[in-house]
Design an enzyme around this catalytic site. Structure first.
Site, PDB file in Angstrom:
ATOM      1  N   HIS A 276       0.660  -1.240   0.041  1.00 51.62           N
ATOM      2  CA  HIS A 276      -0.076   0.094   0.046  1.00 51.62           C
ATOM      3  C   HIS A 276       0.812   1.370  -0.064  1.00 51.62           C
ATOM      4  O   HIS A 276       0.503   2.280   0.621  1.00 51.62           O
ATOM      5  CB  HIS A 276      -0.995   0.041   1.146  1.00 51.62           C
ATOM      6  CG  HIS A 276      -2.157  -0.846   1.086  1.00 51.62           C
ATOM      7  ND1 HIS A 276      -3.094  -0.747   0.075  1.00 51.62           N
ATOM      8  CD2 HIS A 276      -2.500  -2.042   1.657  1.00 51.62           C
ATOM      9  CE1 HIS A 276      -3.813  -1.712   0.080  1.00 51.62           C
ATOM     10  NE2 HIS A 276      -3.759  -2.493   1.210  1.00 51.62           N
TER      11      HIS A 276
ATOM     12  N   ASP B 114       0.645  -4.739   5.402  1.00 47.79           N
ATOM     13  CA  ASP B 114      -0.489  -5.792   5.068  1.00 47.79           C
ATOM     14  C   ASP B 114      -0.550  -5.668   3.363  1.00 47.79           C
ATOM     15  O   ASP B 114       0.087  -4.701   2.696  1.00 47.79           O
ATOM     16  CB  ASP B 114      -1.855  -5.123   5.453  1.00 47.79           C
ATOM     17  CG  ASP B 114      -2.444  -3.546   5.186  1.00 47.79           C
ATOM     18  OD1 ASP B 114      -1.412  -2.867   5.121  1.00 47.79           O
ATOM     19  OD2 ASP B 114      -3.361  -3.679   4.512  1.00 47.79           O
ATOM     20  N   GLU B 115      -1.156  -6.635   2.836  1.00 49.30           N
ATOM     21  CA  GLU B 115      -1.398  -6.802   1.187  1.00 49.30           C
ATOM     22  C   GLU B 115      -0.112  -6.367   0.649  1.00 49.30           C
ATOM     23  O   GLU B 115      -0.280  -5.489  -0.189  1.00 49.30           O
ATOM     24  CB  GLU B 115      -2.436  -5.922   1.173  1.00 49.30           C
ATOM     25  CG  GLU B 115      -3.940  -6.739   1.677  1.00 49.30           C
ATOM     26  CD  GLU B 115      -5.190  -5.938   1.368  1.00 49.30           C
ATOM     27  OE1 GLU B 115      -6.035  -6.563   1.365  1.00 49.30           O
ATOM     28  OE2 GLU B 115      -5.215  -4.697   1.172  1.00 49.30           O
ATOM     29  N   VAL B 116       0.852  -7.111   0.738  1.00 45.24           N
ATOM     30  CA  VAL B 116       2.291  -6.698   0.077  1.00 45.24           C
ATOM     31  C   VAL B 116       2.261  -7.649  -1.260  1.00 45.24           C
ATOM     32  O   VAL B 116       2.742  -8.448  -1.325  1.00 45.24           O
ATOM     33  CB  VAL B 116       3.358  -7.133   1.065  1.00 45.24           C
ATOM     34  CG1 VAL B 116       4.595  -6.637   0.105  1.00 45.24           C
ATOM     35  CG2 VAL B 116       3.424  -6.517   2.199  1.00 45.24           C
ATOM     36  N   TYR B 117       1.162  -6.789  -2.171  1.00 44.51           N
ATOM     37  CA  TYR B 117       1.040  -7.463  -3.318  1.00 44.51           C
ATOM     38  C   TYR B 117       2.506  -7.485  -4.376  1.00 44.51           C
ATOM     39  O   TYR B 117       3.288  -6.458  -4.195  1.00 44.51           O
ATOM     40  CB  TYR B 117       0.008  -6.793  -4.067  1.00 44.51           C
ATOM     41  CG  TYR B 117      -1.542  -6.896  -3.376  1.00 44.51           C
ATOM     42  CD1 TYR B 117      -1.839  -8.019  -2.747  1.00 44.51           C
ATOM     43  CD2 TYR B 117      -2.421  -5.902  -3.416  1.00 44.51           C
ATOM     44  CE1 TYR B 117      -2.926  -8.115  -2.186  1.00 44.51           C
ATOM     45  CE2 TYR B 117      -3.515  -5.831  -2.680  1.00 44.51           C
ATOM     46  CZ  TYR B 117      -3.889  -6.962  -2.170  1.00 44.51           C
ATOM     47  OH  TYR B 117      -5.182  -7.014  -1.614  1.00 44.51           O
TER      48      TYR B 117
END
Length: 478
Positions: free
Chosen positions: A97, A153-156
């Site tokens: 993010h 979070d959400e380390v795409y």
């Protein structure tokens, strides 16, 4: 400083209200009103997710939004929080993010994947220097902090960058180890530079990592985890199992994260209270089944965008009744008719609906006018315009796009729908102006414009366009 511990019947020491500032950030004058209400409802902390609203300076100045708070406004926010017994925990994303940072040309070379601004490249020393400077500037304005949330979070797309691909070819290297190494480096920076501040991280990237790898990383000695789930029907047993795992990995304290708004649809405009109430009831069951002393608190998240580039979801004033129900449910150890009555009294709402959207709502809480007008727009604006332009036989039959383009109309048909069109246009123009006025008291112009363009203008422009075409067709008759 007032006592911060929530006593009553809550299983939690801390009830944090999450303010997501990456969209429709409230003016400080509104926070002054709403912080008092947060306290009254049972909150004793704020999880302050700054994103681009922090007044970053020097080489970080490009990160600032045009409407970013000034240093003096940050000080004022912190003083207001203190005045109302609200512990402030800043949240700065340091891994995933990172769009608000990596979209800028000055920092785009630090992307994990060159095309995508989501995730920072964990192999570069410059990446760690960048996030360390961000943390440093935020801490410098905050003074006395106990916790600092470093996101993660959400380390795409982690592992999909060129440097990661090469690194992963070496034996024993895994994406899990890569993830943990960066988290640990950031947490280590916080702890080394500020020994009295404890880092907090979102837990989702760690859920699937083996106990052996998690324990060996040493992350548990550096950071506290915040376990999040915003669904209304998650399995309590699965959370209990997860907590046991984290305990075995030596995490001494855990936090939970629920949601009071912003988790039911990327462009959601109204908040369904029942969905969020059930989410909190599940978290209370998890807390009751947890070993004593391990749960530190719960953060009630209120997402304002799903990510930096997505549209706005429910505005903060729209989510206040849901926040009130959730906080009071936590504070009283459960939901009851008394909780409902107390919330109605605190907010000045005559009758609260839990399991349906309220079609007509008024209240006396700060920003209640926005909720009332947004409700009108969501329930009646688009349907009324659609009804006129798509279901009125005189419009569809005698003033179709074909007719409008050629400015043709049977004179007698004008009387069948022009009065309705003008009446609708007058009504919705007035509601539009009222909402704009109400929003400008709470939000900066950019947020007001964005919400209006997304939610009001499409219907209003369709209506205005029809009225304008009708005027031209009438003129062509004469």
């Amino acid at each position: 400083m007032e006592e911060k511990t929530v006593r009553d019947s809550s299983p939690f020491e801390f009830h944090l209200v999450h303010l997501d500032l990456k969209g429709a950030a409230p003016k400080v004058s509104y926070l002054a009103e709403i912080f008092r209400l947060f306290h009254v409802l049972g909150a004793n902390g704020i999880l302050l997710e700054y994103e681009d609203m922090f007044p970053y300076s020097e080489e970080l100045k490009p990160l600032q939004a045009n409407d970013a708070y000034s240093p003096s406004e940050i000080k004022e926010i912190l003083n207001l929080a203190k005045l109302h017994g609200l512990e402030v925990i800043p949240l700065v994303q340091t891994f995933g993010h990172m769009e608000f940072v990596l979209k800028h040309k000055e920092f785009c070379h630090l992307r994990e994947v060159a095309m995508f601004p989501n995730t920072v490249n964990p192999h570069r020393e410059e990446s760690l220097r960048l996030v360390s400077k961000m943390i440093e500037q935020v801490i410098a304005l905050h003074g006395d902090l106990q916790w600092f949330h470093i996101g993660c979070d959400e380390v795409y797309y982690l592992g999909e960058g060129e440097e990661s691909k090469q690194w992963l070819q070496q034996e024993e290297n895994t994406i899990e180890k890569l993830c943990l190494a960066h988290m640990k480096a950031v947490a280590n920076y916080v702890v080394s530079a500020h020994p009295t501040v404890k880092p907090v991280v979102w837990d989702d990237m760690l859920r699937g990592i083996s106990e052996e790898t998690l324990t060996a990383s040493g992350i548990a000695q550096l950071a506290e985890l915040m376990i999040w789930d915003y669904t209304p029907d998650f399995a309590v047993s699965s959370k209990a199992t997860l907590i046991q795992k984290y305990q075995r990995c030596s995490f001494p304290k855990l936090w939970f994260a629920s949601a009071f708004k912003g988790a039911t649809g990327v462009n959601q405009s109204l908040t369904l209270i029942g969905h969020h109430l059930r989410n909190h009831q599940q978290w209370m069951k998890v807390a009751e089944s947890s070993p004593p002393g391990i749960i530190r608190g719960i953060a009630l998240t209120g997402w304002q965008r799903y990510d930096h580039f997505s549209v706005l979801c429910e505005l903060l004033p729209v989510g206040i009744p849901s926040l009130a129900v959730c906080l009071q449910t936590l504070k009283n150890g459960g939901y009851s008719e008394k909780v409902k009555e107390d919330v109605e009294k605190f907010l000045g709402i005559s009758s609260l609906e839990i399991d349906t959207f309220m079609s007509d709502i008024s209240g006396t809480f700060p920003g209640s006018e926005i909720l009332s007008l947004v409700t009108q727009i969501a329930f009646y604006l688009k349907p009324s315009v659609d009804e006129l332009l798509e279901n009125n036989r005189y419009v569809t039959g005698w003033f179709s796009p074909y007719h409008r383009k050629r400015m043709k109309i049977h004179p007698i048909m004008i009387h069948h729908f022009q009065p309705d069109a003008l009446r609708l246009l007058t009504k919705w123009t007035a509601v539009n102006e009222d909402l704009q006025t109400a929003m400008e008291k709470v939000f900066y112009m950019s947020a007001t414009e964005e919400w209006m363009e997304e939610n009001v203008q499409p219907s209003l422009q369709r209506l205005q366009g029809t009225v304008d075409d009708l005027d031209r067709a009438i003129q062509a008759l004469s």
